[in-house]
Design a protein around this motif. Sequence first.
Motif, PDB file in Angstrom:
ATOM      1  N   ALA A 151     -17.455  11.894   4.816  1.00 54.73           N
ATOM      2  CA  ALA A 151     -16.796  11.430   3.598  1.00 54.73           C
ATOM      3  C   ALA A 151     -15.277  11.502   3.741  1.00 54.73           C
ATOM      4  N   ILE A 152     -14.780  12.563   4.343  1.00 54.27           N
ATOM      5  CA  ILE A 152     -13.337  12.692   4.556  1.00 54.27           C
ATOM      6  C   ILE A 152     -12.835  11.564   5.454  1.00 54.27           C
ATOM      7  N   GLY A 153     -13.608  11.242   6.498  1.00 54.65           N
ATOM      8  CA  GLY A 153     -13.199  10.165   7.389  1.00 54.65           C
ATOM      9  C   GLY A 153     -13.066   8.841   6.675  1.00 54.65           C
ATOM     10  N   PHE A 154     -14.025   8.509   5.807  1.00 49.73           N
ATOM     11  CA  PHE A 154     -13.956   7.244   5.083  1.00 49.73           C
ATOM     12  C   PHE A 154     -12.823   7.248   4.057  1.00 49.73           C
ATOM     13  N   VAL A 155     -12.597   8.379   3.392  1.00 49.11           N
ATOM     14  CA  VAL A 155     -11.522   8.456   2.403  1.00 49.11           C
ATOM     15  C   VAL A 155     -10.168   8.226   3.067  1.00 49.11           C
ATOM     16  N   PHE A 156      -9.913   8.903   4.169  1.00 47.48           N
ATOM     17  CA  PHE A 156      -8.618   8.761   4.831  1.00 47.48           C
ATOM     18  C   PHE A 156      -8.514   7.460   5.631  1.00 47.48           C
ATOM     19  N   LEU A 157      -9.637   6.827   5.916  1.00 46.95           N
ATOM     20  CA  LEU A 157      -9.580   5.509   6.533  1.00 46.95           C
ATOM     21  C   LEU A 157      -8.924   4.523   5.584  1.00 46.95           C
ATOM     22  N   TYR A 158      -9.257   4.593   4.301  1.00 46.46           N
ATOM     23  CA  TYR A 158      -8.597   3.752   3.304  1.00 46.46           C
ATOM     24  C   TYR A 158      -7.200   4.272   2.982  1.00 46.46           C
ATOM     25  N   PHE A 159      -6.987   5.552   3.150  1.00 46.96           N
ATOM     26  CA  PHE A 159      -5.678   6.134   2.872  1.00 46.96           C
ATOM     27  C   PHE A 159      -4.627   5.597   3.849  1.00 46.96           C
ATOM     28  N   PHE A 160      -5.016   5.449   5.135  1.00 44.33           N
ATOM     29  CA  PHE A 160      -4.063   5.029   6.161  1.00 44.33           C
ATOM     30  C   PHE A 160      -4.091   3.530   6.459  1.00 44.33           C
ATOM     31  N   GLN A 161      -4.948   2.759   5.839  1.00 39.80           N
ATOM     32  CA  GLN A 161      -5.015   1.340   6.160  1.00 39.80           C
ATOM     33  C   GLN A 161      -3.783   0.612   5.626  1.00 39.80           C
ATOM     34  N   ASP A 162      -3.551  -0.593   6.141  1.00 36.65           N
ATOM     35  CA  ASP A 162      -2.391  -1.385   5.712  1.00 36.65           C
ATOM     36  C   ASP A 162      -2.481  -1.693   4.219  1.00 36.65           C
ATOM     37  N   GLY A 163      -1.434  -1.342   3.509  1.00 35.35           N
ATOM     38  CA  GLY A 163      -1.418  -1.543   2.067  1.00 35.35           C
ATOM     39  C   GLY A 163      -2.263  -0.546   1.307  1.00 35.35           C
ATOM     40  N   GLY A 164      -2.654   0.539   1.965  1.00 32.49           N
ATOM     41  CA  GLY A 164      -3.486   1.545   1.334  1.00 32.49           C
ATOM     42  C   GLY A 164      -2.694   2.537   0.509  1.00 32.49           C
ATOM     43  N   THR A 165      -3.302   3.695   0.275  1.00 30.33           N
ATOM     44  CA  THR A 165      -2.696   4.698  -0.600  1.00 30.33           C
ATOM     45  C   THR A 165      -1.367   5.189  -0.066  1.00 30.33           C
ATOM     46  N   LEU A 166      -1.294   5.490   1.223  1.00 27.12           N
ATOM     47  CA  LEU A 166      -0.052   6.011   1.794  1.00 27.12           C
ATOM     48  C   LEU A 166       1.071   5.001   1.692  1.00 27.12           C
ATOM     49  N   ASP A 167       0.792   3.747   1.999  1.00 29.16           N
ATOM     50  CA  ASP A 167       1.829   2.721   1.892  1.00 29.16           C
ATOM     51  C   ASP A 167       2.283   2.543   0.452  1.00 29.16           C
ATOM     52  N   SER A 168       1.359   2.639  -0.496  1.00 31.51           N
ATOM     53  CA  SER A 168       1.723   2.499  -1.909  1.00 31.51           C
ATOM     54  C   SER A 168       2.636   3.624  -2.364  1.00 31.51           C
ATOM     55  N   VAL A 169       2.320   4.858  -1.926  1.00 32.27           N
ATOM     56  CA  VAL A 169       3.154   6.001  -2.312  1.00 32.27           C
ATOM     57  C   VAL A 169       4.535   5.885  -1.686  1.00 32.27           C
ATOM     58  N   LEU A 170       4.589   5.503  -0.423  1.00 30.93           N
ATOM     59  CA  LEU A 170       5.886   5.364   0.243  1.00 30.93           C
ATOM     60  C   LEU A 170       6.736   4.260  -0.372  1.00 30.93           C
ATOM     61  N   SER A 171       6.081   3.214  -0.843  1.00 26.94           N
ATOM     62  CA  SER A 171       6.838   2.109  -1.460  1.00 26.94           C
ATOM     63  C   SER A 171       7.520   2.548  -2.746  1.00 26.94           C
ATOM     64  N   TRP A 172       6.983   3.551  -3.430  1.00 26.60           N
ATOM     65  CA  TRP A 172       7.625   4.048  -4.642  1.00 26.60           C
ATOM     66  C   TRP A 172       8.997   4.635  -4.354  1.00 26.60           C
ATOM     67  N   PHE A 173       9.173   5.158  -3.154  1.00 26.48           N
ATOM     68  CA  PHE A 173      10.441   5.771  -2.774  1.00 26.48           C
ATOM     69  C   PHE A 173      11.299   4.832  -1.932  1.00 26.48           C
ATOM     70  N   GLY A 174      10.893   3.573  -1.872  1.00 30.89           N
ATOM     71  CA  GLY A 174      11.682   2.598  -1.148  1.00 30.89           C
ATOM     72  C   GLY A 174      11.549   2.666   0.356  1.00 30.89           C
ATOM     73  N   ALA A 175      10.547   3.348   0.872  1.00 30.86           N
ATOM     74  CA  ALA A 175      10.365   3.466   2.311  1.00 30.86           C
ATOM     75  C   ALA A 175       9.663   2.226   2.849  1.00 30.86           C
ATOM     76  N   ASP A 176       9.906   1.946   4.124  1.00 27.28           N
ATOM     77  CA  ASP A 176       9.289   0.805   4.773  1.00 27.28           C
ATOM     78  C   ASP A 176       7.812   1.095   5.003  1.00 27.28           C
ATOM     79  N   THR A 177       6.972   0.216   4.520  1.00 29.71           N
ATOM     80  CA  THR A 177       5.523   0.418   4.646  1.00 29.71           C
ATOM     81  C   THR A 177       4.889  -0.529   5.655  1.00 29.71           C
ATOM     82  N   ASP A 178       5.715  -1.270   6.366  1.00 28.76           N
ATOM     83  CA  ASP A 178       5.187  -2.208   7.355  1.00 28.76           C
ATOM     84  C   ASP A 178       4.910  -1.477   8.662  1.00 28.76           C
ATOM     85  N   HIS A 179       3.892  -0.638   8.614  1.00 28.92           N
ATOM     86  CA  HIS A 179       3.546   0.155   9.800  1.00 28.92           C
ATOM     87  C   HIS A 179       2.048   0.368   9.840  1.00 28.92           C
ATOM     88  N   ALA A 180       1.446   0.098  10.996  1.00 28.66           N
ATOM     89  CA  ALA A 180       0.005   0.323  11.175  1.00 28.66           C
ATOM     90  C   ALA A 180      -0.202   1.767  11.621  1.00 28.66           C
TER      91      ALA A 180
END
Length: 324
Positions: A151-180
């Motif tokens: 379950a952890i693997g699937f959750v973090f798979l979506y967390f790190f995918q392009d445009g996923g949770t991590l990219d969304s959080v970083l975009s709030w602070f103006g960080a570049d999210t164009d990274h695989a």
Amino acid sequence: MTKTTEVASVNTHRAATSRRRTGASSTGHPRERRTWGRLLRRATPWMFLAAPLVLLITFTYVPVGNMIYYSFTDWDGISPDRKFTGADNYVQIFTRPELFRVFFVSFYYLAASVAQIAIALYFATVLSFDLRFRNLFKGLLFFPYLINGVAIGFVFLYFFQDGGTLDSVLSWFGADTDHAWLGDPESANTSLAGVSVWRFTGLNFVLFLGAIQSIPGELYEAAQLDGATRWQQFRHIIAPSIRPVLSLSVILAISGSLAVFEIPYIMTGGATGTSTFVIQTVKLAFQFNKTGLASAAAVVLLLIILLITWIQRRLVPDEKVDLV
């Protein structure tokens, strides 16, 4: 009393005297009873251990013995034919770069293990003192360890995918999210190691917290009377008392960094340079049908873990800590 009665009485008296001298009785030989009693007392623990020993031998030592035998053959895992190849499988593991390279991936998880031990020790020390909502924080820290690894693997798979949770959080602070994050070996292994920190910090936290809470409270009171700071209490009271548990955590960290499987297998399947030693062994056995070579790899991993444990025990032997 007749003469016959007198003779019978004398014979009965002599028989009783003879039984007393030889230790016999009407219910059996006392020495035999004592012997059987001692044997029964000695056999009782083994009677209780019989079932666990049978299970241990059947499901642990017998498979390990078979694995060692398979490591000297070219068995494919299906055919009944097993050709003895000697040490050829072990030679391949240490001479073929693609087989030995996976050991370097373990350094990412070893660094993550150091981080999780430091984080767990910090929170265990802080939460061992009187603090508001400390039970809530204990539950929050230990909760990730209770979640299933798949379950952890699937959750973090979506967390790190392009445009996923991590990219969304970083975009709030103006960080570049164009990274695989899982697209190249360095960022992928770093991300996967970070997931292991999140998951296993709770285990080390519970181990450290249990060791710290076993310290007598009188020591803290005496230290406070002497004006000792929190750092001094940690250095002179907490650190010496948790040394055995810290040693255990180091062993678990090293062996765990070498035997990582669930998280990278679910999230990347070993692609983009994230294949660990265990993932490679599984693929050799079930994807390429090289059970002999996979068995040799498993034996090498077992020997490495045993060697590291032995070295760690020699360098940091267990010492009895008596703080009272």
